[in-house]
Scaffold this motif. Structure first.
Motif, PDB file in Angstrom:
ATOM      1  N   ALA A 216       0.647  -1.016   0.074  1.00  0.00           N
ATOM      2  CA  ALA A 216      -0.002   0.051   0.027  1.00  0.00           C
ATOM      3  C   ALA A 216       0.763   1.220  -0.045  1.00  0.00           C
ATOM      4  O   ALA A 216       0.435   2.072  -0.746  1.00  0.00           O
ATOM      5  CB  ALA A 216      -0.959   0.078   1.114  1.00  0.00           C
ATOM      6  N   GLU A 217       1.897   1.335   0.795  1.00  0.00           N
ATOM      7  CA  GLU A 217       2.768   2.327   0.877  1.00  0.00           C
ATOM      8  C   GLU A 217       4.203   2.062   0.989  1.00  0.00           C
ATOM      9  O   GLU A 217       4.657   1.362   2.007  1.00  0.00           O
ATOM     10  CB  GLU A 217       2.257   3.221   2.069  1.00  0.00           C
ATOM     11  CG  GLU A 217       3.010   4.723   1.858  1.00  0.00           C
ATOM     12  CD  GLU A 217       2.294   5.713   2.840  1.00  0.00           C
ATOM     13  OE1 GLU A 217       3.003   6.672   3.494  1.00  0.00           O
ATOM     14  OE2 GLU A 217       0.931   5.439   3.054  1.00  0.00           O
ATOM     15  N   LYS A 218       4.997   2.581   0.054  1.00  0.00           N
ATOM     16  CA  LYS A 218       6.419   1.821   0.312  1.00  0.00           C
ATOM     17  C   LYS A 218       7.341   2.557   1.408  1.00  0.00           C
ATOM     18  O   LYS A 218       8.313   1.811   1.813  1.00  0.00           O
ATOM     19  CB  LYS A 218       7.202   2.104  -1.209  1.00  0.00           C
ATOM     20  CG  LYS A 218       7.210   3.700  -1.826  1.00  0.00           C
ATOM     21  CD  LYS A 218       7.780   3.643  -3.115  1.00  0.00           C
ATOM     22  CE  LYS A 218       7.736   5.249  -3.516  1.00  0.00           C
ATOM     23  NZ  LYS A 218       7.949   5.020  -5.186  1.00  0.00           N
ATOM     24  N   ASN A 219       6.845   3.611   1.921  1.00  0.00           N
ATOM     25  CA  ASN A 219       7.636   4.179   3.232  1.00  0.00           C
ATOM     26  C   ASN A 219       7.258   3.109   4.150  1.00  0.00           C
ATOM     27  O   ASN A 219       7.903   3.393   5.096  1.00  0.00           O
ATOM     28  CB  ASN A 219       6.681   5.353   3.367  1.00  0.00           C
ATOM     29  CG  ASN A 219       7.122   6.538   2.551  1.00  0.00           C
ATOM     30  OD1 ASN A 219       8.179   6.821   1.989  1.00  0.00           O
ATOM     31  ND2 ASN A 219       6.362   7.542   2.504  1.00  0.00           N
ATOM     32  N   PHE A 220       6.280   2.472   4.158  1.00  0.00           N
ATOM     33  CA  PHE A 220       6.061   1.451   5.297  1.00  0.00           C
ATOM     34  C   PHE A 220       5.951  -0.044   4.766  1.00  0.00           C
ATOM     35  O   PHE A 220       5.287  -0.900   5.184  1.00  0.00           O
ATOM     36  CB  PHE A 220       4.530   1.742   5.981  1.00  0.00           C
ATOM     37  CG  PHE A 220       4.498   3.067   6.489  1.00  0.00           C
ATOM     38  CD1 PHE A 220       5.246   3.431   7.880  1.00  0.00           C
ATOM     39  CD2 PHE A 220       3.700   3.972   5.903  1.00  0.00           C
ATOM     40  CE1 PHE A 220       5.175   4.795   8.319  1.00  0.00           C
ATOM     41  CE2 PHE A 220       3.796   5.261   6.498  1.00  0.00           C
ATOM     42  CZ  PHE A 220       4.450   5.634   7.599  1.00  0.00           C
ATOM     43  N   LEU A 221       7.112  -0.491   4.046  1.00  0.00           N
ATOM     44  CA  LEU A 221       7.098  -1.674   3.298  1.00  0.00           C
ATOM     45  C   LEU A 221       7.032  -2.714   4.313  1.00  0.00           C
ATOM     46  O   LEU A 221       6.240  -3.581   4.154  1.00  0.00           O
ATOM     47  CB  LEU A 221       8.332  -1.703   2.608  1.00  0.00           C
ATOM     48  CG  LEU A 221       8.688  -3.299   1.848  1.00  0.00           C
ATOM     49  CD1 LEU A 221       7.658  -3.388   0.586  1.00  0.00           C
ATOM     50  CD2 LEU A 221       9.996  -3.359   1.175  1.00  0.00           C
ATOM     51  N   ASP A 222       7.634  -2.925   5.283  1.00  0.00           N
ATOM     52  CA  ASP A 222       7.696  -4.005   6.094  1.00  0.00           C
ATOM     53  C   ASP A 222       6.381  -4.119   6.891  1.00  0.00           C
ATOM     54  O   ASP A 222       6.035  -5.198   7.279  1.00  0.00           O
ATOM     55  CB  ASP A 222       8.927  -3.977   7.328  1.00  0.00           C
ATOM     56  CG  ASP A 222      10.197  -3.976   6.721  1.00  0.00           C
ATOM     57  OD1 ASP A 222      10.356  -4.614   5.503  1.00  0.00           O
ATOM     58  OD2 ASP A 222      11.284  -3.610   7.210  1.00  0.00           O
ATOM     59  N   ILE A 223       5.863  -2.916   7.348  1.00  0.00           N
ATOM     60  CA  ILE A 223       4.673  -3.088   8.309  1.00  0.00           C
ATOM     61  C   ILE A 223       3.481  -3.518   7.180  1.00  0.00           C
ATOM     62  O   ILE A 223       2.642  -4.227   7.700  1.00  0.00           O
ATOM     63  CB  ILE A 223       4.116  -1.883   8.671  1.00  0.00           C
ATOM     64  CG1 ILE A 223       5.113  -1.269   9.962  1.00  0.00           C
ATOM     65  CG2 ILE A 223       2.962  -1.518   9.174  1.00  0.00           C
ATOM     66  CD1 ILE A 223       5.246   0.178  10.343  1.00  0.00           C
ATOM     67  N   CYS A 224       3.310  -3.054   6.000  1.00  0.00           N
ATOM     68  CA  CYS A 224       2.607  -3.534   4.958  1.00  0.00           C
ATOM     69  C   CYS A 224       2.517  -4.999   4.843  1.00  0.00           C
ATOM     70  O   CYS A 224       1.431  -5.692   4.681  1.00  0.00           O
ATOM     71  CB  CYS A 224       2.624  -2.645   3.919  1.00  0.00           C
ATOM     72  SG  CYS A 224       2.225  -0.804   3.911  1.00  0.00           S
ATOM     73  N   ILE A 225       3.657  -5.316   4.624  1.00  0.00           N
ATOM     74  CA  ILE A 225       3.805  -7.136   4.425  1.00  0.00           C
ATOM     75  C   ILE A 225       3.543  -7.881   5.612  1.00  0.00           C
ATOM     76  O   ILE A 225       2.679  -8.890   5.463  1.00  0.00           O
ATOM     77  CB  ILE A 225       5.529  -7.376   3.953  1.00  0.00           C
ATOM     78  CG1 ILE A 225       5.613  -6.757   2.591  1.00  0.00           C
ATOM     79  CG2 ILE A 225       5.620  -8.746   4.073  1.00  0.00           C
ATOM     80  CD1 ILE A 225       7.292  -6.723   2.361  1.00  0.00           C
ATOM     81  N   GLU A 226       3.701  -7.208   6.834  1.00  0.00           N
ATOM     82  CA  GLU A 226       3.556  -7.991   8.015  1.00  0.00           C
ATOM     83  C   GLU A 226       2.149  -8.159   8.285  1.00  0.00           C
ATOM     84  O   GLU A 226       1.332  -9.021   8.806  1.00  0.00           O
ATOM     85  CB  GLU A 226       4.294  -7.226   9.091  1.00  0.00           C
ATOM     86  CG  GLU A 226       3.880  -7.798  10.664  1.00  0.00           C
ATOM     87  CD  GLU A 226       4.444  -7.034  11.680  1.00  0.00           C
ATOM     88  OE1 GLU A 226       4.179  -7.416  12.926  1.00  0.00           O
ATOM     89  OE2 GLU A 226       5.307  -6.180  11.509  1.00  0.00           O
ATOM     90  N   LYS A 227       1.389  -6.810   7.948  1.00  0.00           N
ATOM     91  CA  LYS A 227       0.050  -6.768   8.428  1.00  0.00           C
ATOM     92  C   LYS A 227      -0.922  -7.194   7.010  1.00  0.00           C
ATOM     93  O   LYS A 227      -2.235  -6.865   7.279  1.00  0.00           O
ATOM     94  CB  LYS A 227      -0.193  -5.218   8.911  1.00  0.00           C
ATOM     95  CG  LYS A 227       0.129  -5.248  10.201  1.00  0.00           C
ATOM     96  CD  LYS A 227       0.020  -3.671  10.998  1.00  0.00           C
ATOM     97  CE  LYS A 227       0.535  -3.498  12.254  1.00  0.00           C
ATOM     98  NZ  LYS A 227       0.298  -4.533  13.262  1.00  0.00           N
ATOM     99  N   ASP A 228      -0.358  -7.533   6.149  1.00  0.00           N
ATOM    100  CA  ASP A 228      -0.848  -7.688   4.811  1.00  0.00           C
ATOM    101  C   ASP A 228      -1.951  -6.642   4.430  1.00  0.00           C
ATOM    102  O   ASP A 228      -3.160  -6.885   4.311  1.00  0.00           O
ATOM    103  CB  ASP A 228      -1.892  -9.035   4.940  1.00  0.00           C
ATOM    104  CG  ASP A 228      -2.418  -9.493   3.661  1.00  0.00           C
ATOM    105  OD1 ASP A 228      -2.007  -9.097   2.766  1.00  0.00           O
ATOM    106  OD2 ASP A 228      -3.506 -10.336   3.886  1.00  0.00           O
ATOM    107  N   ILE A 229      -1.355  -5.460   4.232  1.00  0.00           N
ATOM    108  CA  ILE A 229      -2.074  -4.278   3.674  1.00  0.00           C
ATOM    109  C   ILE A 229      -1.305  -4.052   2.137  1.00  0.00           C
ATOM    110  O   ILE A 229      -0.204  -3.491   1.988  1.00  0.00           O
ATOM    111  CB  ILE A 229      -1.744  -2.917   4.759  1.00  0.00           C
ATOM    112  CG1 ILE A 229      -1.948  -3.430   6.098  1.00  0.00           C
ATOM    113  CG2 ILE A 229      -2.329  -2.069   3.895  1.00  0.00           C
ATOM    114  CD1 ILE A 229      -1.776  -2.283   7.044  1.00  0.00           C
ATOM    115  N   MET A 230      -2.254  -4.583   1.344  1.00  0.00           N
ATOM    116  CA  MET A 230      -1.687  -4.528  -0.176  1.00  0.00           C
ATOM    117  C   MET A 230      -2.868  -3.745  -0.928  1.00  0.00           C
ATOM    118  O   MET A 230      -4.162  -3.429  -0.540  1.00  0.00           O
ATOM    119  CB  MET A 230      -1.734  -5.724  -0.699  1.00  0.00           C
ATOM    120  CG  MET A 230      -0.587  -6.832   0.061  1.00  0.00           C
ATOM    121  SD  MET A 230       0.885  -6.449   0.000  1.00  0.00           S
ATOM    122  CE  MET A 230       1.478  -6.754  -1.694  1.00  0.00           C
ATOM    123  N   VAL A 231      -2.541  -3.154  -2.118  1.00  0.00           N
ATOM    124  CA  VAL A 231      -3.328  -2.660  -2.986  1.00  0.00           C
ATOM    125  C   VAL A 231      -3.514  -3.363  -4.151  1.00  0.00           C
ATOM    126  O   VAL A 231      -2.557  -3.507  -4.859  1.00  0.00           O
ATOM    127  CB  VAL A 231      -2.868  -1.181  -3.352  1.00  0.00           C
ATOM    128  CG1 VAL A 231      -4.006  -0.579  -4.410  1.00  0.00           C
ATOM    129  CG2 VAL A 231      -3.051  -0.257  -2.236  1.00  0.00           C
TER     130      VAL A 231
END
Length: 237
Positions: A216-231
């Motif tokens: 969802a946002e490359k500034n928070f790559l690790d968090i997005c992957i960990e929490k499964d937040i994708m677009v």
């Protein structure tokens, strides 16, 4: 609360609500080049009382990129989850005065952010093309702050492009949507029970081809992957 804490907080409240409003604007904080907060003349001297926002160049970059690529002049767009209004402003820029945008934001606090961002960027967007509703679609469980009333999924306006960023309500909305937009842009929230794989399954079942999947946002790559937040970006077959 001690007097040591009370008086700075009181002054900070007074600065934000009264003094600051009277000061001239020196610039704007921008999220992905969209104005979201005015910078006032004395902000840097009162940062102890007023915590300034900072520029975020890649804010919501996956949704913004999808809007830039797939929204066209004259489109009708529905945004569920307005946030700071960044994707709303971007979509308004794309649809122009011949298009229409409906924004549903469940949080009363964030409705103001959306409205403010539209106002700060009025030199770029056709304000007459948008309707902002303080309503949640699906579930209010993860709406920030105080939420407005619910809005029935089956009553969502017909649109060419549907953008969903609604903190876990994606599955419910997609499963009960009564029409088929040309494009669906959806931010998944596995952390709230709407996993990317489940959302993909629903989209496939409803006759969509997924053409893009990214964090969802490359500034928070690790968090997005960990929490499964994708677009996901999906086109009707």
């Amino acid at each position: 609360m001690t007097s040591k804490d009370f008086f700075p907080r009181l002054f900070g409240f007074a600065y934000r609500r009264t003094i600051r409003n009277l000061l001239p604007v020196r610039g704007y904080v921008k999220y992905n080049e969209v104005r979201v907060e005015p910078i006032k003349a004395l902000d840097k001297y009162f940062s102890f009382f007023h915590k300034p926002m900072k520029d975020i160049p890649c804010y919501e970059d996956a949704i913004v990129d999808a809007i830039n690529e797939h929204v066209t002049s004259g489109d009708t767009v529905v945004v569920v989850g307005g946030g700071y209004g960044v994707t709303v402003v971007r979509a308004l820029q794309k649809i122009g005065k011949d298009g229409k945008l409906f924004c549903f934001e469940g949080s009363k606090e964030y409705v103001k952010y959306v409205q403010d961002s539209i106002s700060y960027n009025e030199h770029l967007v056709p304000k007459e093309s948008i309707i902002v509703e303080n309503s949640f679609i699906g579930s209010s469980e993860h709406v920030y702050g105080t939420h407005g009333p619910g809005f029935p999924i089956e009553s969502l306006p017909f649109c060419d492009v549907l953008e969903l960023d609604c903190e876990g309500s994606e599955k419910m909305i997609l499963s009960n949507l009564s029409y088929s937009p040309r494009v669906i842009i959806v931010e998944t929230h596995g952390v709230y029970g709407a996993t990317t794989e489940e959302v993909k399954t629903i989209l496939h079942r409803k006759g969509y081809k997924i053409i893009s999947e990214r964090v969802a946002e490359k500034n928070f790559l690790d968090i997005c992957i960990e929490k499964d937040i994708m677009v996901l970006v999906a086109l009707k077959r």
